[in-house]
Design a protein around this motif. Structure first.
Motif, mmCIF file in Angstrom:
data_model
loop_
_atom_site.group_PDB
_atom_site.id
_atom_site.type_symbol
_atom_site.label_atom_id
_atom_site.label_comp_id
_atom_site.label_asym_id
_atom_site.label_seq_id
_atom_site.Cartn_x
_atom_site.Cartn_y
_atom_site.Cartn_z
ATOM 1 N N ASP A 173 -0.708 8.926 6.554
ATOM 2 C CA ASP A 173 0.629 8.545 6.900
ATOM 3 C C ASP A 173 0.897 7.090 6.300
ATOM 4 N N PHE A 174 2.072 6.986 5.954
ATOM 5 C CA PHE A 174 2.622 5.962 5.323
ATOM 6 C C PHE A 174 3.865 5.183 6.013
ATOM 7 N N LEU A 175 4.715 5.969 6.653
ATOM 8 C CA LEU A 175 5.767 5.325 7.310
ATOM 9 C C LEU A 175 5.570 5.423 8.846
ATOM 10 N N ILE A 176 4.956 6.357 9.341
ATOM 11 C CA ILE A 176 4.854 6.503 10.766
ATOM 12 C C ILE A 176 3.407 6.349 11.120
ATOM 13 N N GLU A 177 3.335 5.749 12.329
ATOM 14 C CA GLU A 177 1.891 5.518 12.871
ATOM 15 C C GLU A 177 1.902 6.401 14.083
ATOM 16 N N ASN A 218 0.728 -1.171 0.056
ATOM 17 C CA ASN A 218 0.023 -0.014 -0.030
ATOM 18 C C ASN A 218 0.951 1.222 -0.039
ATOM 19 N N ILE A 219 2.070 1.124 0.729
ATOM 20 C CA ILE A 219 2.679 2.322 0.609
ATOM 21 C C ILE A 219 3.396 2.740 -1.060
ATOM 22 N N TYR A 220 3.013 1.763 -1.877
ATOM 23 C CA TYR A 220 3.331 2.076 -3.345
ATOM 24 C C TYR A 220 2.294 2.727 -4.054
ATOM 25 N N ILE A 255 11.756 -11.866 11.434
ATOM 26 C CA ILE A 255 12.370 -11.275 10.130
ATOM 27 C C ILE A 255 11.731 -10.277 9.585
ATOM 28 N N SER A 256 10.412 -10.261 9.498
ATOM 29 C CA SER A 256 9.772 -9.208 8.993
ATOM 30 C C SER A 256 9.960 -7.777 9.869
ATOM 31 N N ARG A 260 19.245 5.045 -1.765
ATOM 32 C CA ARG A 260 18.844 4.442 -0.419
ATOM 33 C C ARG A 260 17.489 4.810 -0.547
ATOM 34 N N PHE A 261 16.623 3.792 0.164
ATOM 35 C CA PHE A 261 15.117 3.821 0.405
ATOM 36 C C PHE A 261 14.730 3.099 1.560
ATOM 37 N N VAL A 262 13.279 3.607 2.076
ATOM 38 C CA VAL A 262 12.911 2.888 3.095
ATOM 39 C C VAL A 262 11.179 2.694 2.687
ATOM 40 N N ASP A 263 10.654 1.593 2.893
ATOM 41 C CA ASP A 263 9.279 1.196 2.534
ATOM 42 C C ASP A 263 8.636 0.494 3.642
ATOM 43 N N TYR A 264 8.914 0.722 4.973
ATOM 44 C CA TYR A 264 8.027 0.156 5.934
ATOM 45 C C TYR A 264 7.682 0.879 7.126
ATOM 46 N N LYS A 265 6.617 0.697 7.792
ATOM 47 C CA LYS A 265 6.424 1.552 8.856
ATOM 48 C C LYS A 265 7.129 1.420 10.017
ATOM 49 N N GLY A 266 7.376 2.324 10.674
ATOM 50 C CA GLY A 266 7.874 2.545 11.980
ATOM 51 C C GLY A 266 7.197 2.273 13.231
ATOM 52 N N ASP A 267 7.995 2.286 14.387
ATOM 53 C CA ASP A 267 7.203 1.935 15.504
ATOM 54 C C ASP A 267 6.377 3.013 15.758
#
Length: 345
Positions: free
Chosen positions: A164-168, A29-31, A289-290, A125-132
């Motif tokens: 929001d995509f990367l931060i909750e 969904n980030i994409y 791992i995820s 460089r890139f990042v494509d996942y949500k943080g804490d």
């Protein structure tokens, strides 16, 4: 007996696949650049509509870049035309005429693998996942010097209206326990603001404090703490939360990306065989791992009740990765870059 064994085996694999698929969907969904608005003169659209559509796609790719890349790396991509080759799906959701302009509302779904491969080919460089989750806490001081800490629903309503995509973000509920956890003096300075008790109420570690002093109406101050590192920033404020909140979120996301960016210059491919005890241990390993922020491109090649083989790429020190996994009861037997993995429970 043989029938029931095969049935259990199939169920075992199906449960894992569904779980893995769900996590992939969330990440994908980030994409998706959804409800993206683009305006153009009607006269230009009449001349060449297809060129305008390409222009929209290129602008959507620019939006995706801002989402996944740190600010300093945006300039490394000289042309956004490559974005035209990275799209899975393009939908025009609405078309609106506004005087002599024509506004498109579109949804653009980019292919995650193609995008990541493109970034890697450019050494970006890139990042494509949500943080804490991060606690967002807003308070203000009126012109008489009185603090308003808890009656700021209007700010939070506007803040959470932006996707929001990367931060909750999590906002405090403001109950009696929260109120007793935060007591500010009218003359408190940003560097002296502490919200540790409030964080503990929600089991969080990171926070963003925003302070608006109405005696200085053109200025909003922010204090951000991520991974025990504190950042301060002031923003010019025109009195409109709709214009300042995207800047606040960009500030937070850019710092978070700097801390968690996937560095393609120091990556290693690991192939592994994992030996699960049951479906629970298999899902536990998958979650471990995820959640590791330095692991990407997970590839499962074979799965059964007795073992799962696959590979992943990680960024950073191999020793740090092993230490992190072993701290979560993962046992590793190394055979060069081929690992046998077990879960100690």
């Amino acid at each position: 007996m043989h029938f029931f064994y095969n049935t259990n085996k199939i169920l075992f694999i199906l449960i894992f696949i569904i779980s893995y698929w769900f996590n992939s969907i969330v990440n994908a969904n980030i994409y998706i650049v959804d409800n993206f608005k683009f305006s153009e003169k009607i006269s230009n659209i009449k001349k060449n509509r297809s060129n305008i559509i390409d222009k929209i796609k290129i602008q959507a790719f620019e939006e995706l870049k801002k989402r996944l890349l740190v600010q300093d790396d945006l300039k490394l991509i000289k042309s956004n035309d490559e974005g035209l080759n990275l799209i899975d799906n393009f939908i025009i959701k609405d078309e609106i005429q506004i005087n002599q302009d024509y506004q498109f509302v579109v949804s653009v779904k980019f292919n995650p693998d193609k995008v990541k491969n493109f970034f890697k080919s450019q050494n970006i460089r890139f990042v494509d996942y949500k943080g804490d989750p991060l606690l967002i806490f807003y308070f203000e001081k009126d012109k008489s010097g009185k603090m308003n800490i808890w009656n700021n629903d209007n700010f939070y309503e506007i803040f959470f209206s932006f996707q929001d995509f990367l931060i909750e973000y999590v906002s405090p509920g403001g109950d009696l326990k929260d109120q007793s956890s935060v007591i500010f003096d009218n003359n408190i300075k940003m560097k002296d603001i502490k919200v540790n008790k409030l964080l503990n109420n929600y089991g969080l570690k990171n926070y963003l404090v925003i302070f608006f002093d109405k005696n200085y109406p053109n200025n909003i101050r922010a204090k951000l703490s991520i991974k025990n590192t504190v950042y301060y920033k002031s923003f010019l404020f025109d009195g409109n939360f709709d214009s300042i909140i995207p800047k606040l979120k960009f500030f937070v996301e850019n710092i978070w990306k700097e801390q968690n960016i996937f560095n393609i210059e120091n990556t290693t491919l690991i192939t592994y065989t994992f030996y699960p005890k049951d479906i629970i241990s298999l899902n536990t390993f998958k979650k471990i791992i995820s959640k590791n922020k330095n692991i990407s491109q997970q590839n499962i090649q074979f799965i059964s009740k007795k073992k799962m083989t696959g590979s992943f790429i990680f960024s950073g020190s191999e020793d740090d990765l092993i230490e992190n996994l072993e701290s979560q009861k993962v046992k590793i037997n190394k055979k060069n870059k081929n690992w046998d993995i077990y879960l100690n429970e």
